[in-house]
Design a protein around this motif. Sequence first.
Motif, short mmCIF file in Angstrom:
data_model
loop_
_atom_site.label_atom_id
_atom_site.label_comp_id
_atom_site.label_asym_id
_atom_site.label_seq_id
_atom_site.Cartn_x
_atom_site.Cartn_y
_atom_site.Cartn_z
N HIS A 285 0.87 -1.17 0.00
CA HIS A 285 0.00 0.00 0.00
C HIS A 285 0.91 1.22 0.00
O HIS A 285 1.92 1.24 0.71
CB HIS A 285 -0.87 0.04 1.26
N GLY A 286 0.56 2.22 -0.79
CA GLY A 286 1.43 3.38 -0.81
C GLY A 286 0.84 4.56 -1.53
O GLY A 286 -0.37 4.64 -1.78
N ARG A 287 1.73 5.47 -1.85
CA ARG A 287 1.40 6.68 -2.59
C ARG A 287 2.09 6.57 -3.94
O ARG A 287 3.28 6.27 -4.01
CB ARG A 287 1.90 7.93 -1.87
N GLY A 288 1.32 6.80 -4.97
CA GLY A 288 1.87 6.69 -6.31
C GLY A 288 1.81 8.00 -7.05
O GLY A 288 1.03 8.89 -6.72
N GLU A 289 2.65 8.08 -8.06
CA GLU A 289 2.72 9.28 -8.88
C GLU A 289 3.05 8.88 -10.31
O GLU A 289 3.98 8.10 -10.53
CB GLU A 289 3.80 10.19 -8.29
N PRO A 290 2.28 9.40 -11.27
CA PRO A 290 2.65 9.16 -12.67
C PRO A 290 3.75 10.13 -13.10
O PRO A 290 3.67 11.32 -12.83
CB PRO A 290 1.36 9.41 -13.44
N VAL A 291 4.77 9.59 -13.74
CA VAL A 291 5.83 10.41 -14.32
C VAL A 291 5.60 10.36 -15.83
O VAL A 291 5.69 9.29 -16.44
CB VAL A 291 7.23 9.88 -13.94
#
Length: 193
Positions: free
Chosen positions: A93-99
């Motif tokens: 489980h986490g925090r995601g970011e699109p690059v």
Amino acid sequence: MGKRYERIDGRIRTFIEEQPVFFTATAPLATDGHVNLSPKGRAGTLVVIDELTLAYLDFGGSGAETIAHLRENGRITLMWCAFTGPPKVLRVHGRGEPVFRDDPRWGEYIRLFADADGPGARAIIVIHAERIGDACGFAVPFMDYREERTQHAEHFGRKSDEEFAAYCEKKDHVGVSLDGLPALPLPLPARAD
């Protein structure tokens, strides 16, 4: 019984890197929004960057719900199942970011996927783990991995970057999610590398 882990290392990292498929789950903040669950595969398209960071290639060919949800709230869960060997289900489980392709970090991240067949990559999803845990997996069946499917890479490998950008612009729910959230920037950004 399930167990929590502080980091992705040792046998946890090995388990992740040995699995030919994983699943991603995201959701918008709206209670009536669509929850998204996606299978991911293609050898070499997931990397463990460090003990708390993973990344995977996001490809064209479907909508962009994961990207939209991450842009809105960053929440993501990745899951792996052991279909061979000892039973296990592992979740990060986490925090995601699109690059995106025009991000100055694109070149740095895309080099991590040198072993992947990458035609059709439109973003790199970077995940910062907040909770790592496993469960028994006793109900997951045994299944034999046979081979990679090649149709996706072959299809997008035949397209120029301009053709791929035009393809993305024509697809439903790529620029905007099912729930009307901003998803992939269109027109598709040119690569920063």
